[in-house]
Design a protein around this motif. Structure first.
Motif, PDB file in Angstrom:
ATOM      1  N   LEU A 170       0.843  -1.189   0.000  1.00 45.65           N
ATOM      2  CA  LEU A 170       0.000   0.000   0.000  1.00 45.65           C
ATOM      3  C   LEU A 170       0.886   1.250   0.000  1.00 45.65           C
ATOM      4  N   PRO A 171       0.380   2.382  -0.506  1.00 42.59           N
ATOM      5  CA  PRO A 171       1.222   3.592  -0.600  1.00 42.59           C
ATOM      6  C   PRO A 171       1.876   3.988   0.719  1.00 42.59           C
ATOM      7  N   GLN A 172       1.127   3.912   1.831  1.00 46.41           N
ATOM      8  CA  GLN A 172       1.716   4.325   3.109  1.00 46.41           C
ATOM      9  C   GLN A 172       2.823   3.367   3.552  1.00 46.41           C
ATOM     10  N   ASP A 173       2.669   2.080   3.230  1.00 41.89           N
ATOM     11  CA  ASP A 173       3.713   1.112   3.581  1.00 41.89           C
ATOM     12  C   ASP A 173       4.967   1.322   2.729  1.00 41.89           C
ATOM     13  N   ARG A 174       4.771   1.678   1.474  1.00 43.44           N
ATOM     14  CA  ARG A 174       5.929   1.926   0.599  1.00 43.44           C
ATOM     15  C   ARG A 174       6.686   3.154   1.061  1.00 43.44           C
ATOM     16  N   LEU A 175       5.951   4.203   1.426  1.00 43.45           N
ATOM     17  CA  LEU A 175       6.619   5.412   1.912  1.00 43.45           C
ATOM     18  C   LEU A 175       7.387   5.143   3.191  1.00 43.45           C
ATOM     19  N   ALA A 176       6.805   4.315   4.075  1.00 40.49           N
ATOM     20  CA  ALA A 176       7.487   3.987   5.324  1.00 40.49           C
ATOM     21  C   ALA A 176       8.765   3.186   5.074  1.00 40.49           C
ATOM     22  N   ALA A 177       8.783   2.417   3.962  1.00 42.38           N
ATOM     23  CA  ALA A 177       9.965   1.616   3.625  1.00 42.38           C
ATOM     24  C   ALA A 177      10.963   2.396   2.779  1.00 42.38           C
ATOM     25  N   GLY A 178      10.696   3.678   2.544  1.00 47.60           N
ATOM     26  CA  GLY A 178      11.606   4.496   1.760  1.00 47.60           C
ATOM     27  C   GLY A 178      11.454   4.324   0.266  1.00 47.60           C
ATOM     28  N   LYS A 179      10.299   3.821  -0.175  1.00 45.47           N
ATOM     29  CA  LYS A 179      10.045   3.634  -1.602  1.00 45.47           C
ATOM     30  C   LYS A 179       9.073   4.703  -2.095  1.00 45.47           C
ATOM     31  N   PRO A 180       9.011   4.914  -3.420  1.00 48.81           N
ATOM     32  CA  PRO A 180       7.972   5.811  -3.950  1.00 48.81           C
ATOM     33  C   PRO A 180       6.586   5.248  -3.644  1.00 48.81           C
ATOM     34  N   ALA A 181       5.603   6.119  -3.505  1.00 54.53           N
ATOM     35  CA  ALA A 181       4.238   5.662  -3.207  1.00 54.53           C
ATOM     36  C   ALA A 181       3.663   4.833  -4.347  1.00 54.53           C
TER      37      ALA A 181
ATOM     38  N   THR B  60       9.112 -11.413 -19.167  1.00 56.09           N
ATOM     39  CA  THR B  60       9.428 -11.193 -17.760  1.00 56.09           C
ATOM     40  C   THR B  60       8.369 -10.330 -17.105  1.00 56.09           C
ATOM     41  N   ILE B  61       7.944 -10.748 -15.912  1.00 56.54           N
ATOM     42  CA  ILE B  61       7.021  -9.975 -15.082  1.00 56.54           C
ATOM     43  C   ILE B  61       7.781  -9.586 -13.822  1.00 56.54           C
ATOM     44  N   LYS B  62       7.979  -8.289 -13.629  1.00 52.63           N
ATOM     45  CA  LYS B  62       8.800  -7.810 -12.527  1.00 52.63           C
ATOM     46  C   LYS B  62       8.046  -6.759 -11.730  1.00 52.63           C
ATOM     47  N   ASP B  63       8.195  -6.792 -10.414  1.00 53.70           N
ATOM     48  CA  ASP B  63       7.600  -5.754  -9.566  1.00 53.70           C
ATOM     49  C   ASP B  63       8.644  -5.272  -8.560  1.00 53.70           C
ATOM     50  N   ASP B  64       8.403  -4.084  -8.007  1.00 52.36           N
ATOM     51  CA  ASP B  64       9.326  -3.529  -7.013  1.00 52.36           C
ATOM     52  C   ASP B  64       8.685  -3.547  -5.628  1.00 52.36           C
ATOM     53  N   GLY B  65       8.007  -4.649  -5.329  1.00 51.35           N
ATOM     54  CA  GLY B  65       7.293  -4.773  -4.063  1.00 51.35           C
ATOM     55  C   GLY B  65       8.128  -5.376  -2.956  1.00 51.35           C
ATOM     56  N   ARG B  66       7.458  -6.158  -2.105  1.00 41.32           N
ATOM     57  CA  ARG B  66       8.106  -6.680  -0.900  1.00 41.32           C
ATOM     58  C   ARG B  66       8.927  -7.931  -1.151  1.00 41.32           C
ATOM     59  N   GLY B  67       8.769  -8.557  -2.319  1.00 40.99           N
ATOM     60  CA  GLY B  67       9.523  -9.775  -2.598  1.00 40.99           C
ATOM     61  C   GLY B  67       8.859 -11.003  -1.985  1.00 40.99           C
ATOM     62  N   ILE B  68       9.456 -12.157  -2.217  1.00 40.95           N
ATOM     63  CA  ILE B  68       8.923 -13.424  -1.716  1.00 40.95           C
ATOM     64  C   ILE B  68       9.558 -13.747  -0.365  1.00 40.95           C
ATOM     65  N   ASP B  69       8.719 -14.011   0.620  1.00 39.46           N
ATOM     66  CA  ASP B  69       9.188 -14.384   1.957  1.00 39.46           C
ATOM     67  C   ASP B  69       9.517 -15.872   1.941  1.00 39.46           C
ATOM     68  N   ARG B  70      10.805 -16.204   1.863  1.00 40.54           N
ATOM     69  CA  ARG B  70      11.205 -17.596   1.738  1.00 40.54           C
ATOM     70  C   ARG B  70      10.821 -18.427   2.956  1.00 40.54           C
ATOM     71  N   ALA B  71      10.864 -17.826   4.139  1.00 39.03           N
ATOM     72  CA  ALA B  71      10.493 -18.563   5.352  1.00 39.03           C
ATOM     73  C   ALA B  71       9.019 -18.982   5.298  1.00 39.03           C
ATOM     74  N   ARG B  72       8.160 -18.099   4.840  1.00 43.16           N
ATOM     75  CA  ARG B  72       6.744 -18.429   4.726  1.00 43.16           C
ATOM     76  C   ARG B  72       6.504 -19.483   3.655  1.00 43.16           C
TER      77      ARG B  72
ATOM     78  N   SER C  88      13.982 -13.344  -6.610  1.00 43.91           N
ATOM     79  CA  SER C  88      13.325 -12.445  -5.661  1.00 43.91           C
ATOM     80  C   SER C  88      14.314 -11.965  -4.615  1.00 43.91           C
ATOM     81  N   ASP C  89      14.220 -10.683  -4.284  1.00 49.84           N
ATOM     82  CA  ASP C  89      14.987 -10.089  -3.195  1.00 49.84           C
ATOM     83  C   ASP C  89      13.985  -9.498  -2.211  1.00 49.84           C
ATOM     84  N   GLU C  90      14.016  -9.990  -0.993  1.00 45.78           N
ATOM     85  CA  GLU C  90      13.063  -9.507   0.001  1.00 45.78           C
ATOM     86  C   GLU C  90      13.232  -8.007   0.198  1.00 45.78           C
TER      87      GLU C  90
END
Length: 667
Positions: A402-413, A431-443, A508-510
């Motif tokens: 979400l935009p507020q979470d991205r801003l809190a992580a130092g990313k553009p909204a 290729t399908i690429k996103d600049d999100g949170r990445g894949i949580d390998r532990a989960r 993926s990079d978390e």
């Protein structure tokens, strides 16, 4: 003989028109003041309404009329373009498709709901007292005035051939008000030189009307880009007659002589468009498929002829065989090009999907596409639609924050989803690429262990762990939504890509995002293959997957027993003995060969008895009885009439990597 159904042709062209309308609406979301896009959407709606009425799609025409009216108000400046209006017309555009598909269905309830939404958006805009674009035209239109217009125009020479009736256009001009017409015969040739299908006349008209300039231009909306037209306001100064209450005097700018198009500007555009139209032919896809089948049979027959010519000493026969082989190859290549389509036609579908998902999830999303000119076989594009929908939805729902979470992580909204395509050899990589949170390998590991897909604590490579997301029923979503949570989407992706003889790579990079690459053959019809023999059977390996061929000596074969590794330039490459895998029951040849195949970064060697040579392979699908035979992706007919199975490279490489992992684990 042309037996095309006119209704089917209309449906095809109407569907294309709906795509143009949708693209224009989505472009408007970026810039609501884009006059060119507003005009383009209006023309698309106007064309769809007129064509629908012509072919008896009355519900479609009546419904589209309301959307056209709304955009006509925007075009004339009576109402502004807003995000609410764009959303309403986008929803209506989907309903137009339903009216096109089922013209006799009961659509009243949905039509009423969508029109209420549309009228609410337009009504709210029109009543916005603070909006200058809405206020100024309202004052102007409340006090219409009679003005005099001088119109000189010449229609395209082939306009009658294309279905335009000049007399109908003249009648529409007369309907606008007092109209005096004269004909221009300067271009009329002699009687002997006249072509009955060509139009040689031009017209001049003096029109006294209270209608605006745009209403006069709308008469020619279907031929505007190809005609020559000069429209001037010639109302004498101080003699503007009021059609109602006295109107304010027009400004000087409104009476400036501004021709719509000069002949030297308009003619080249028309010529170019006519040239483009004459250069393109619409052919049903079924006919291309039938032609591809015939070319495939020709390739098989040519292969048989080459085999026969090679077995006899007849120079004349060999010469003819070589010539037919050359011609068949050129025909095959030409046919392949005919079936190729740019992936832009595939990528364009996702603009609407991303727009709708952004509204639904409350996320700010930018879709970036690159490599749209990359071409792939039409069948591949048709079958890639559903997998890409699942991957894009997954990137947006699971990846982007979400935009507020991205801003809190130092990313553009605004989150970014990138679709890209490029060709590597006989493969295309999407290729399908996103600049999100990445894949949580532990989960992922915890979910895979909970589902029994892997053993607790089992050693897996990073790629093997990430590939678990494609297992049936796998999902890391905490709750089921209309976007995700059921664990079926990614499974569909894997099955479809494997059916296309492709492979999937995941990175993926978390905290930084994920990237999923689909490697797919350019075509599913005819490929270049390497013909091999294992035991008494012949098999084909797609030549695009072959890296190199080596000889496996008897000594190295004995040394590798129990290891199944070969040293290749200081790298250990696992190999599979196809004779044992296929259980041929025969003894190995004394001089076995190793064919090294690869997909991406993974390599595996295949031990065969003989390499026969290259072979133009016409791919035939396996029967339903053999769907579960995962080592083969199809079959082909050889020149002697025998059948050779085509090896599934992706499956064999996966089997080789699994064998390598087991041996390394055993120490």
């Amino acid at each position: 003989m042309n037996n095309l159904d006119p209704i089917a042709v209309f449906r095809t062209e109407a569907a294309e028109q709906l795509e143009v309308i949708e693209a224009g609406l989505l472009d408007l979301t970026r810039n609501l003041d884009d006059k060119a896009q507003i005009d383009a959407v209006f023309r698309g709606l106007h064309t769809l309404k007129g064509s629908g009425s012509m072919f008896g799609f009355d519900q479609l025409a009546a419904f589209t009329h309301h959307c056209e009216t709304a955009f006509d108000r925007v075009r004339k400046g009576e109402a502004p373009a807003t995000s609410e209006l764009i959303a309403a017309v986008l929803d209506a555009q989907g309903h137009m498709q339903a009216l096109l598909d089922q013209p006799n269905g009961d659509h009243d309830a949905m039509s009423t709901r969508l029109l209420d939404q549309l009228h609410k958006a337009v009504g709210r805009e029109a009543s916005s007292a603070g909006h200058p674009a809405a206020a100024k035209p309202a004052a102007a239109t409340s006090e219409p005035s009679l003005r005099t217009w001088q119109l000189d125009f010449r229609l395209p020479a082939d306009s009658m051939v294309n279905g335009t009736n000049p007399l109908g256009l003249l009648d529409e001009l007369r309907d606008l008000g007092e109209c005096t017409l004269s004909v221009n015969t300067d271009s009329l040739p002699s009687l002997e030189a006249i072509e009955p299908t060509q139009l040689y006349l031009g017209w001049s008209a003096t029109i006294v009307t209270d209608k605006p300039r745009s209403d006069i231009e709308d008469v020619f909306i279907f031929v505007m880009d190809e005609m020559v037209m000069d429209l001037k306001d010639v109302t004498p100064a101080g003699e503007v007659a009021s059609a109602g209450p006295v109107a304010a005097q027009p400004t000087a700018a409104s009476t400036v002589d501004t021709p719509v198009a000069r002949e030297d500007q308009r003619a080249p555009a028309g010529d170019a468009k006519s040239q483009r139209q004459s250069d393109n032919v619409r052919v049903p896809a079924l006919r291309l498929d039938e032609m591809m089948d015939r070319v495939g049979e020709l390739v098989i027959a040519q292969s048989r002829l080459s085999q026969m010519a090679g077995s006899v000493v007849d120079l004349g026969l060999r010469s003819v065989s070589e010539e037919i082989e050359r011609l068949a190859g050129e025909l095959r290549d030409t046919m392949m090009v005919l079936r190729m389509m740019p992936v832009a036609s595939l990528f364009s579908r996702f603009r609407r999907l991303v727009h709708d998902l952004a509204r639904e999830t409350g996320k700010e999303i930018e879709l970036v596409t690159t490599g749209e000119s990359t071409e792939v076989d039409k069948t591949v594009i048709d079958r890639l639609g559903d997998p890409l929908v699942h991957l894009v939805r997954n990137s947006i729902d699971h990846g982007l924050e979400l935009p507020q979470d991205r801003l809190a992580a130092g990313k553009p909204a605004v989150g970014q989803v990138t679709l890209s395509a490029h060709q590597t050899g006989s493969e295309v990589v999407i290729t399908i690429k996103d600049d999100g949170r990445g894949i949580d390998r532990a989960r992922v590991r915890a979910k895979a262990e909970a589902n029994g897909l892997i053993q607790p604590g089992q050693a897996l490579s990073d790629q093997e762990l990430l590939q678990q997301i494609f297992q049936p029923g796998f999902s890391t979503a905490e709750k089921v939504t209309n976007l995700s949570g059921r664990g079926v989407g990614m499974d569909v992706v894997k099955k479809t890509i494997e059916a296309l003889r492709g492979s999937i790579d995941v990175k993926s990079d978390e905290g930084s995002g994920s990237e999923i690459a689909l490697r797919i053959p350019l075509t599913l019809a005819i490929i270049d293959g390497l013909l091999i023999r294992v035991g008494n059977g012949n098999y084909v390996i797609p030549l695009s997957a072959v890296e190199e061929c080596l000889e496996l000596s008897v000594e190295e074969d004995l040394r590798s027993r129990g290891r199944s590794f070969i040293s290749l330039r200081d790298n250990l490459v696992p190999f599979l003995r196809l004779r044992e895998l296929f259980r041929t029951g025969s003894q190995p040849d004394p001089h076995q060969k190793v064919v090294v195949i690869s997909t991406g970064r993974e390599r595996v060697g295949l031990v065969v008895d003989q390499i026969i040579g290259d072979h133009q392979t016409v791919i035939k699908s396996m029967s339903k009885l053999h769907d579960q035979v995962s080592s083969f992706s199809g079959a082909t007919i050889l020149g002697d009439g025998n059948v050779a199975l085509i090896l599934d490279v992706a499956h064999l490489i996966a089997a080789g990597q699994q064998q390598e992992a087991q041996m390394r684990a055993a120490g």
